[in-house]
Design a protein around this motif. Structure first.
Motif, mmCIF file in Angstrom:
data_model
loop_
_atom_site.group_PDB
_atom_site.id
_atom_site.type_symbol
_atom_site.label_atom_id
_atom_site.label_comp_id
_atom_site.label_asym_id
_atom_site.label_seq_id
_atom_site.Cartn_x
_atom_site.Cartn_y
_atom_site.Cartn_z
ATOM 1 N N THR A 279 -2.438 22.071 9.785
ATOM 2 C CA THR A 279 -1.493 21.963 8.681
ATOM 3 C C THR A 279 -1.591 23.202 7.805
ATOM 4 O OG1 THR A 279 -0.802 20.574 6.800
ATOM 5 C CG2 THR A 279 -3.166 20.729 7.228
ATOM 6 N N GLN A 280 -0.753 23.272 6.779
ATOM 7 C CA GLN A 280 -0.793 24.372 5.826
ATOM 8 C C GLN A 280 -1.291 23.944 4.449
ATOM 9 O OE1 GLN A 280 3.304 26.168 7.439
ATOM 10 N NE2 GLN A 280 2.564 27.375 5.735
ATOM 11 N N TRP A 281 -1.345 22.636 4.196
ATOM 12 C CA TRP A 281 -1.694 22.187 2.853
ATOM 13 C C TRP A 281 -2.288 20.785 2.945
ATOM 14 C CZ3 TRP A 281 2.292 22.459 -1.792
ATOM 15 C CH2 TRP A 281 1.621 22.184 -2.983
ATOM 16 N N SER B 74 -1.480 18.302 -0.088
ATOM 17 C CA SER B 74 -0.093 17.838 -0.114
ATOM 18 C C SER B 74 0.126 16.779 0.960
ATOM 19 C CB SER B 74 0.864 19.014 0.098
ATOM 20 O OG SER B 74 2.203 18.575 0.187
ATOM 21 N N GLU C 290 4.226 23.171 6.649
ATOM 22 C CA GLU C 290 4.106 22.773 5.253
ATOM 23 C C GLU C 290 4.572 21.335 5.053
ATOM 24 O OE1 GLU C 290 4.255 25.614 1.476
ATOM 25 O OE2 GLU C 290 6.246 25.051 2.160
ATOM 26 N N SER D 86 -0.928 25.410 -0.893
ATOM 27 C CA SER D 86 -0.419 25.692 0.443
ATOM 28 C C SER D 86 -0.728 27.117 0.865
ATOM 29 C CB SER D 86 1.099 25.488 0.472
ATOM 30 O OG SER D 86 1.627 25.857 1.723
ATOM 31 N N SER E 287 1.030 29.500 1.959
ATOM 32 C CA SER E 287 2.423 29.944 2.009
ATOM 33 C C SER E 287 2.666 30.758 0.748
ATOM 34 C CB SER E 287 3.379 28.740 2.072
ATOM 35 O OG SER E 287 3.242 27.933 0.920
#
Length: 774
Positions: free
Chosen positions: A212-214, A217, A248, A533, A535
């Motif tokens: 995942t990126q976060w 979240s 994300e 994140s 990102s």
């Protein structure tokens, strides 16, 4: 800091030994599979799972009615995405049911036995069908806070940016050009598919290992759907095979957990490539209209623009993408009179959200084409015209925000233009033409006949970090202790390492700040506070800043410990103070490290803290004014292409980049980020596009057979010129680097192709028929 430290996972990745999330394994695990809608818009009349449940080896089949909690929707900003479709499906590939079985093929075959009756409905695919008279609603009941600020329920979000008087300024212009542009739907096309392993726990919770990126979240969205408190959902980052925004949002996270909790067994889900195209959001396709005016001496008078982004069936991060497109839609130029409108639509096309560049990419393609056209109208060199209007430190953005850090736009352009051009006709050899260096490559379509060279330039502006008043912060825990007689530092964050190099930079920061060579980076998980994140080019700034501050706090505590233990004149304390305060990294394990170990003794110093950048504020919903961004980054490109004008084939020879990064903490990693972003910009310029049937809203090319990405044979030489003009607001003066090169690469390639062919080329990606047709 400033050294090109090699990645600890680099060799493992290129030799195939690195463990990605798709390699996760549990001896007692089941396999999950998702049944997806074969149509883009339909009422679900009935769902019959009996045959699937009767299949040997199947442990569970779940539909919307089996969800355990009242919360049945999720979303990054707006909770409008159903965990499983209920009542209707809104896009091709929407999840309808889940299966868990003892073998992946059994799960797939059982899912195929689920009988779903659909009553197809007309599809909404563009602005006309979304907002025209009598347009049906994609979402019948909108409850988000944007709903009261849009002209139609199918407009997800709208952001104008109005400054000065564009109408009056247009009357003063000596030249005006207008243009309409189309930007295709791009996929992040990461090589590692969505994957994860959910393991039920004895306390009734679940442990999720996922790419995942976060993490936090995901946790915030997952727990309510499972009906669990967040401390019962424990998440650990697994090996990530690329991301670029596509991870994300949630994909298999909730589905895997639901199946694990229902069956009481670990459940692994790994998407195949077909599923991956439906399992994550894409870059927003866009239609853009621009008007630029200038005086005869080459000064911009005004910009008017309308940017329409297709958000697809669900919101994802579309509101933030709209904010970026609007606020950055004029580019890195000084223009006092501006009238820009950006909006995103709900449609039945695939959902769109974050991808590298995040709204600024689409705008850059259009405004840079306009700058070339206006320069030609005025008879000016396109680079000189840009430099005459280039933003610099102290310039004012169309949003009214003052750029209070270096903005070397003119210098970046100067550098790429001054670089020597690659030699002409490199494909000529003493043994005849080397077809590998020609358009068409090994297809052997030309030996140089009809091949024309073109050169093009572009520059772009991108924000760094989360904007518009978002509470953007990151957390780091740093621990110093003595192990085996040597001081050791452990850094623990929830940062998702997706290839950006945080695992290297965080160790470099700790060595620099604490003078200790033995630094361990703990795996990212939710046992530590959120890192935000991976990102928005934010992780080195935010999580790096958190690591830096935590190290500084550790340093002060260790010094205080030494003062208490030895007194300020003791040699051990004085030597340790020298290491800590001067940041002298000791590599021989000698006197200084021994002294530091003596100061620590058997105590460990452990600090966890949050780091925030300076605050931003929301843009005014009527005027777009406001200090919405924390930092800006800039990059310029020069593209050199050769075009087979008879067959419409393009070969990019060189794609040179100059970029200001504030401070290159790891120059090799920064260079890799710039080259990677440049390559993705090249991809959308000449080949990458998810093709959606305008009549059915079905994706026509969900595979790497039909969705093409640049290979090493397509990728040109990418020389990089790195500037380091410090932003005094940021840790070490750094500037987020990963996204800006994706912006200007695309319009630079298009400008070069236009010069070679003389064609307008107002759409990307460019296809052969655009270069050879009437």
């Amino acid at each position: 800091m400033g050294e090109s430290t090699l990645r600890p996972d680099g060799v493992l990745k290129v030799t195939g030994e690195f463990a990605y999330a798709s390699d996760l394994w549990h001896e007692d695990m089941l396999w999950g599979y998702t049944l997806r809608s074969p149509v883009a818009h339909a009422r679900i009349v009935s769902v019959d799972t009996s045959q699937a449940l009767a299949t040997p080896g199947v442990y569970a089949v779940l539909t919307y009615d089996d969800l355990p909690a009242e919360a049945k929707h999720y979303g990054l900003e707006i909770r409008d995405t159903p965990v499983l479709a209920h009542g209707k499906v809104r896009h091709h590939g929407e999840p309808v049911a889940l299966v868990a079985a003892d073998h992946p093929e059994t799960a797939r075959r059982a899912a195929a036995k689920i009988q779903v009756e659909y009553e197809e409905l007309p599809v909404i695919t563009d602005e006309a069908s979304a907002t025209g008279p009598g347009a049906a609603l994609v979402h019948e009941h909108r409850t988000d806070h944007y709903a009261g600020h849009v002209p139609h329920p199918n407009v997800l979000h709208r952001q104008p940016v109005i400054r000065g008087d564009a109408d009056a300024a247009a009357a003063r212009a000596d030249a005006i050009v207008t243009g309409e542009y189309v930007f295709g739907m791009q996929d992040q096309a990461f090589l590692g598919p969505e994957s994860g392993l959910a393991v039920p726990a004895e306390d009734g919770g679940v442990d999720l290992y996922v790419a995942t990126q976060w993490l936090h979240s995901d946790l915030r969205q997952i727990a309510p759907v499972l009906g669990l408190p967040e401390d019962k959902v424990r998440m650990t980052l697994s090996g990530v095979g690329g991301a670029f925004g596509g991870r994300e949002d949630l994909s298999m996270q909730i589905h895997g957990c639901l199946l694990a909790l229902r069956t009481g067994k670990p459940v692994k889900i790994v998407y195949n490539r077909f599923e991956s195209f439906f399992g994550h959001v894409h870059r927003h396709p866009a239609r853009l209209w621009y008007e630029h005016g200038a005086t005869k001496d080459g000064k911009l008078t005004h910009v008017r623009a309308r940017i329409v982004l297709d958000g697809g069936a669900y919101a994802s991060s579309s509101p933030a993408v709209v904010g970026n497109a609007a606020s950055l839609g004029v580019g890195p130029y000084v223009v006092h009179d501006v009238d820009v409108e950006a909006l995103a639509l709900y449609t039945n096309n695939p959902p769109c959200g974050a991808m590298r560049g995040f709204g600024a990419v689409q705008a850059c393609f259009a405004y840079e084409a306009q700058m070339d056209r206006l320069a030609a109208e005025l008879g000016l060199d396109p680079v000189e015209f840009r430099q005459r209007n280039a933003m610099e430190q102290g310039s004012v953005m169309p949003t009214g925000q003052v750029v209070d850090a270096p903005a070397p736009v003119a210098e970046l352009l100067r550098r790429v233009k001054a670089r020597p051009l690659p030699p002409e006709r490199q494909w000529e050899t003493s043994e005849g033409p080397d077809v590998r260096a020609l358009p068409g490559g090994l297809s052997n379509t030309t030996h140089g006949e009809g091949v024309v060279r073109g050169v093009g330039y572009a520059v772009g502006i991108k924000n760094v970090g989360f904007s518009e008043g978002f509470d953007d912060y990151s957390t780091a825990r740093v621990r110093m202790e003595v192990i085996g007689g040597e001081p050791v530092v452990t850094v623990h964050t929830a940062m998702a390492e997706v290839g950006q190099g945080g695992v290297t930079v965080h160790a470099q920061i700790a060595r620099t700040e604490l003078g200790v060579t033995a630094v361990t980076i703990q795996p990212a998980d939710t046992r530590v506070g959120s890192a935000g994140s991976t990102s928005a080019s934010r992780q080195t700034y935010l999580t790096g800043g958190a690591v830096k501050q935590a190290c500084e706090a550790v340093r002060e505590r260790v010094l205080a410990l030494g003062r208490r233990r030895f007194g300020s004149h003791h040699p051990a304390w004085a030597t340790a103070e020298l290491v800590l305060e001067d940041g002298k990294v000791v590599t021989d394990g000698g006197e200084a490290l021994a002294a530091l170990a003596d100061v620590l003794g058997d105590e460990a110093v452990d600090v966890e803290l949050e780091f925030r950048h300076r605050p931003t504020e929301p843009f005014d919903l009527r005027t777009g004014q406001g200090n919405g961004h924390v930092q800006y980054s800039f990059a310029a490109h020069r593209a050199v292409v050769e075009v087979d004008t008879e067959l419409g084939l393009v070969k990019v020879i060189e794609l040179a980049c100059a970029q200001d990064v504030g401070k290159a903490l790891n120059p090799l990693s920064v260079q890799g980020q710039i080259q990677g972003g440049t390559t993705q910009g090249l991809g959308i310029a000449v080949m990458e596009e998810i093709v959606v049937d305008p009549l059915t809203a079905k994706v026509r090319n969900p595979s790497f057979t039909d969705y093409l990405i640049p290979t090493i044979l397509d990728t040109p030489t990418i020389p990089v010129d790195i500037l380091e003009l410090a932003d005094h607001h940021a840790p070490y003066g750094l500037r987020g680097a990963g996204e800006a090169p994706t912006l200007s690469a695309t319009p630079a390639v298009l400008a070069a192709i236009r010069q070679a062919t003389g064609r307008a080329l107002n759409r990307v990606p460019v296809r052969p028929e655009h270069l050879t047709g009437p």
